[in-house]
Motif scaffolding. Structure first.
Motif, PDB file in Angstrom:
ATOM      1  N   SER A 208      22.060  -3.790 -16.174  1.00 26.91           N
ATOM      2  CA  SER A 208      22.968  -3.215 -17.120  1.00 26.91           C
ATOM      3  C   SER A 208      24.043  -2.296 -16.583  1.00 26.91           C
ATOM      4  N   GLY A 209      23.419  -1.304 -15.657  1.00 32.77           N
ATOM      5  CA  GLY A 209      24.369  -0.187 -15.016  1.00 32.77           C
ATOM      6  C   GLY A 209      25.225  -1.012 -14.154  1.00 32.77           C
ATOM      7  N   SER A 210      24.618  -2.353 -13.491  1.00 33.11           N
ATOM      8  CA  SER A 210      25.626  -2.865 -12.776  1.00 33.11           C
ATOM      9  C   SER A 210      26.959  -3.517 -13.302  1.00 33.11           C
ATOM     10  N   LEU A 211      26.602  -4.157 -14.478  1.00 28.40           N
ATOM     11  CA  LEU A 211      27.780  -4.466 -15.271  1.00 28.40           C
ATOM     12  C   LEU A 211      28.860  -3.626 -15.393  1.00 28.40           C
ATOM     13  N   ALA A 212      28.441  -2.215 -16.023  1.00 33.21           N
ATOM     14  CA  ALA A 212      29.504  -1.381 -16.206  1.00 33.21           C
ATOM     15  C   ALA A 212      29.996  -0.933 -14.636  1.00 33.21           C
ATOM     16  N   LEU A 213      29.371  -0.817 -13.592  1.00 35.91           N
ATOM     17  CA  LEU A 213      30.204  -0.712 -12.430  1.00 35.91           C
ATOM     18  C   LEU A 213      30.998  -1.608 -11.920  1.00 35.91           C
ATOM     19  N   ALA A 214      30.538  -3.021 -12.282  1.00 38.92           N
ATOM     20  CA  ALA A 214      31.531  -4.076 -11.890  1.00 38.92           C
ATOM     21  C   ALA A 214      32.720  -3.912 -12.652  1.00 38.92           C
ATOM     22  N   ILE A 215      32.862  -3.418 -13.871  1.00 38.88           N
ATOM     23  CA  ILE A 215      34.152  -3.357 -14.841  1.00 38.88           C
ATOM     24  C   ILE A 215      34.725  -2.145 -14.058  1.00 38.88           C
ATOM     25  N   LEU A 216      34.558  -1.323 -13.455  1.00 42.67           N
ATOM     26  CA  LEU A 216      35.030  -0.211 -12.640  1.00 42.67           C
ATOM     27  C   LEU A 216      35.596  -0.800 -11.388  1.00 42.67           C
ATOM     28  N   MET A 217      34.807  -1.607 -11.059  1.00 41.93           N
ATOM     29  CA  MET A 217      35.211  -2.061  -9.309  1.00 41.93           C
ATOM     30  C   MET A 217      36.462  -3.283  -9.502  1.00 41.93           C
ATOM     31  N   ILE A 218      36.129  -3.984 -10.273  1.00 42.08           N
ATOM     32  CA  ILE A 218      37.104  -5.112 -10.628  1.00 42.08           C
ATOM     33  C   ILE A 218      38.745  -4.688 -10.464  1.00 42.08           C
ATOM     34  N   PRO A 219      39.080  -3.788 -11.109  1.00 42.78           N
ATOM     35  CA  PRO A 219      40.824  -3.767 -10.939  1.00 42.78           C
ATOM     36  C   PRO A 219      41.062  -2.923  -9.530  1.00 42.78           C
ATOM     37  N   VAL A 220      40.151  -2.203  -8.712  1.00 42.76           N
ATOM     38  CA  VAL A 220      40.256  -1.678  -7.360  1.00 42.76           C
ATOM     39  C   VAL A 220      40.449  -2.963  -6.738  1.00 42.76           C
ATOM     40  N   VAL A 221      39.444  -3.894  -6.634  1.00 45.07           N
ATOM     41  CA  VAL A 221      39.339  -4.930  -5.812  1.00 45.07           C
ATOM     42  C   VAL A 221      40.822  -5.960  -6.032  1.00 45.07           C
ATOM     43  N   VAL A 222      41.184  -6.053  -7.143  1.00 44.33           N
ATOM     44  CA  VAL A 222      42.263  -6.878  -7.524  1.00 44.33           C
ATOM     45  C   VAL A 222      43.707  -6.267  -6.980  1.00 44.33           C
ATOM     46  N   ARG A 223      43.694  -4.868  -6.971  1.00 41.84           N
ATOM     47  CA  ARG A 223      44.899  -4.141  -6.530  1.00 41.84           C
ATOM     48  C   ARG A 223      45.057  -4.218  -5.237  1.00 41.84           C
ATOM     49  N   SER A 224      43.758  -3.781  -4.365  1.00 40.89           N
ATOM     50  CA  SER A 224      43.781  -4.011  -2.905  1.00 40.89           C
ATOM     51  C   SER A 224      44.098  -5.248  -2.334  1.00 40.89           C
ATOM     52  N   THR A 225      43.480  -6.265  -2.959  1.00 44.26           N
ATOM     53  CA  THR A 225      43.690  -7.665  -2.505  1.00 44.26           C
ATOM     54  C   THR A 225      44.843  -8.356  -2.757  1.00 44.26           C
ATOM     55  N   GLU A 226      45.402  -7.910  -3.666  1.00 46.58           N
ATOM     56  CA  GLU A 226      46.732  -8.292  -4.026  1.00 46.58           C
ATOM     57  C   GLU A 226      47.824  -7.922  -3.154  1.00 46.58           C
ATOM     58  N   GLU A 227      47.673  -6.653  -2.756  1.00 48.51           N
ATOM     59  CA  GLU A 227      48.504  -6.095  -1.776  1.00 48.51           C
ATOM     60  C   GLU A 227      48.620  -6.668  -0.349  1.00 48.51           C
ATOM     61  N   MET A 228      47.279  -6.762   0.059  1.00 51.77           N
ATOM     62  CA  MET A 228      46.947  -7.602   1.364  1.00 51.77           C
ATOM     63  C   MET A 228      47.389  -9.049   1.544  1.00 51.77           C
ATOM     64  N   LEU A 229      47.254  -9.832   0.356  1.00 53.16           N
ATOM     65  CA  LEU A 229      47.925 -10.990   0.367  1.00 53.16           C
ATOM     66  C   LEU A 229      49.125 -11.084   0.674  1.00 53.16           C
ATOM     67  N   LYS A 230      49.860 -10.166  -0.259  1.00 51.09           N
ATOM     68  CA  LYS A 230      51.443 -10.123  -0.409  1.00 51.09           C
ATOM     69  C   LYS A 230      51.995  -9.734   1.332  1.00 51.09           C
ATOM     70  N   LEU A 231      50.991  -9.273   2.030  1.00 52.95           N
ATOM     71  CA  LEU A 231      51.320  -8.931   3.465  1.00 52.95           C
ATOM     72  C   LEU A 231      51.470 -10.017   4.523  1.00 52.95           C
ATOM     73  N   VAL A 232      50.882 -11.135   3.912  1.00 51.15           N
ATOM     74  CA  VAL A 232      50.555 -12.356   4.572  1.00 51.15           C
ATOM     75  C   VAL A 232      52.136 -13.056   4.901  1.00 51.15           C
ATOM     76  N   PRO A 233      52.608 -13.150   6.111  1.00 53.06           N
ATOM     77  CA  PRO A 233      53.997 -13.894   5.989  1.00 53.06           C
ATOM     78  C   PRO A 233      54.127 -15.094   5.485  1.00 53.06           C
ATOM     79  N   ASN A 234      55.182 -15.400   4.789  1.00 56.99           N
ATOM     80  CA  ASN A 234      55.296 -16.653   4.205  1.00 56.99           C
ATOM     81  C   ASN A 234      55.597 -17.786   4.886  1.00 56.99           C
ATOM     82  N   GLU A 235      56.012 -17.259   6.474  1.00 56.38           N
ATOM     83  CA  GLU A 235      56.235 -18.500   7.506  1.00 56.38           C
ATOM     84  C   GLU A 235      54.855 -19.201   7.631  1.00 56.38           C
ATOM     85  N   LEU A 236      53.875 -18.351   7.682  1.00 55.58           N
ATOM     86  CA  LEU A 236      52.279 -19.186   7.820  1.00 55.58           C
ATOM     87  C   LEU A 236      52.219 -19.939   6.772  1.00 55.58           C
ATOM     88  N   ARG A 237      52.241 -19.817   5.450  1.00 56.24           N
ATOM     89  CA  ARG A 237      52.376 -20.820   4.396  1.00 56.24           C
ATOM     90  C   ARG A 237      53.223 -21.879   4.286  1.00 56.24           C
TER      91      ARG A 237
END
Length: 358
Positions: free
Chosen positions: A212-241
């Motif tokens: 039950s504590g892990s559920l609350a910690l996951a809620i706190l963790m999700i937005p950090v993972v989303v924001r950091s991953t989103e920025e990293m994916l944007k740095l991948v050059p479009n030429e590769l795609r």
């Protein structure tokens, strides 16, 4: 007929003078820094300033003023402005590092005396809180299980959400998802704990547990993972795609085989930042996990201890030298665990990152 305005004969020599004028030696910043520290400490001692922080601020101000004035005198105002900006960056860096180093050193000094094999391999079962003895083995197990469960839930959700926002997200749904991610980023940990407590413990009638504590910690963790991953994916050059699409590779396979492996280093670092953010949370654990003095290796049943909650419980005992010592020892171990997880993540990122020529 040419209408070009001739360059004045005095402009080119002036430009050459600005570019090739006198320069301060390379050792000048270090010498100015040493002189500023000496003068700042002297002023602090003469003024009987009790706080060493005031001495440091005086030294930093003197360093900026002397650096700018000396550079303006020798090199000109243009170069002086550049040196002043560089000096501000260095001063800001030092001001940010000093509290971190001081905190680490003080924690090591306070906690190293109590951290030994007994402290790491025993629980608080049968130990008086006001007496000597006891350890953090049960808290280490609880922290690792709760953080790993939260990471197992939050990392895939955050990664898939970031992939959707970068690769597929268009229209109102993407805007709504972005809005809610921004809102979740600022949610206090106690609110996440209250939410899980209302749903999991009251409505669904589950008891206290590490999960039950892990559920609350996951809620706190999700937005950090989303924001950091989103920025990293944007740095991948479009030429590769585009190169992958030109070879006829479907979009989902391009994301899976090209985009994510290219950004895996940054994604892993972002996940570890989120792990470090939740590892020290106390409020959700206090509310949902409840704490325990005995070893509970099952995170899905009965109360379980964690290092942040253990530190709070031991330090909350007023005028108890044994509790204070155990709290500082647990804090040192918690810092070591977070540091170890970050080192492991960096190793994994280097191992999985694309290599030149492959």
């Amino acid at each position: 007929m040419s209408t070009t305005t001739p360059v004045s004969d005095t402009v080119i020599p002036q430009l050459r003078q600005d570019l090739n004028g006198a320069r301060l030696p390379k050792w000048t910043p270090a010498a100015v820094a040493a002189l500023s520290v000496a003068v700042g400490c002297g002023i602090g001692a003469a003024a009987d300033l009790a706080s060493k922080l005031q001495w440091g601020l005086i030294s930093a101000g003197l360093f900026l003023l002397v650096s700018y004035g000396l550079s303006a005198k020798v090199e000109g105002r243009r170069q002086a402005k550049d040196r002043f900006a560089t000096s501000v960056i260095w001063v800001s860096f030092i001001l940010a590092v000093i509290p971190l180093v001081a905190l680490t050193v003080y924690t090591v000094q306070q906690g190293i005396e109590v951290v030994d094999d007994y402290f790491l391999s025993h629980s608080m079962k049968g130990v008086l809180s006001s007496g000597p003895g006891g350890g953090i083995y049960h808290a280490i197990i609880g922290t690792l299980e709760q953080v790993l469960l939260a990471t197992a839930m939050a990392a895939p959700i955050g990664l898939l959400t970031a992939v959707y926002l970068v690769e597929y997200g268009r229209g109102r749904l993407a805007k709504a998802v972005t809005f809610f991610v921004d809102v979740m980023t600022g949610i206090p940990s106690i609110v996440a704990g209250l939410f899980i407590f209302s749903i999991w413990n009251i409505i669904l009638d589950f008891g206290y547990s590490g999960f039950s504590g892990s559920l609350a910690l996951a809620i706190l963790m999700i937005p950090v993972v989303v924001r950091s991953t989103e920025e990293m994916l944007k740095l991948v050059p479009n030429e590769l795609r585009e190169a992958s699409y030109a070879l006829g590779v479907p979009k989902w396979k391009t994301i899976l085989r090209i985009v994510i492996p290219t950004a895996i280093g940054g994604i892993t670092t972002g996940v570890m930042l989120a792990v470090a953010r939740i590892t020290g949370e106390t409020a959700p654990v206090m509310m949902l996990v409840f704490g325990s003095d005995v070893i509970n290796e099952n995170p899905f049943k009965d109360p379980q201890q964690s290092l942040p909650l253990y530190i709070w419980q031991q330090y909350a005992m007023v005028n108890n030298e044994y509790g204070y010592a155990r709290a500082w020892g647990a804090a040192l171990v918690l810092i070591a665990i977070v540091m170890g997880l970050n080192l492991i993540a960096r190793g994994v990122a280097r191992w999985r990152s694309p290599k030149a020529g492959h």
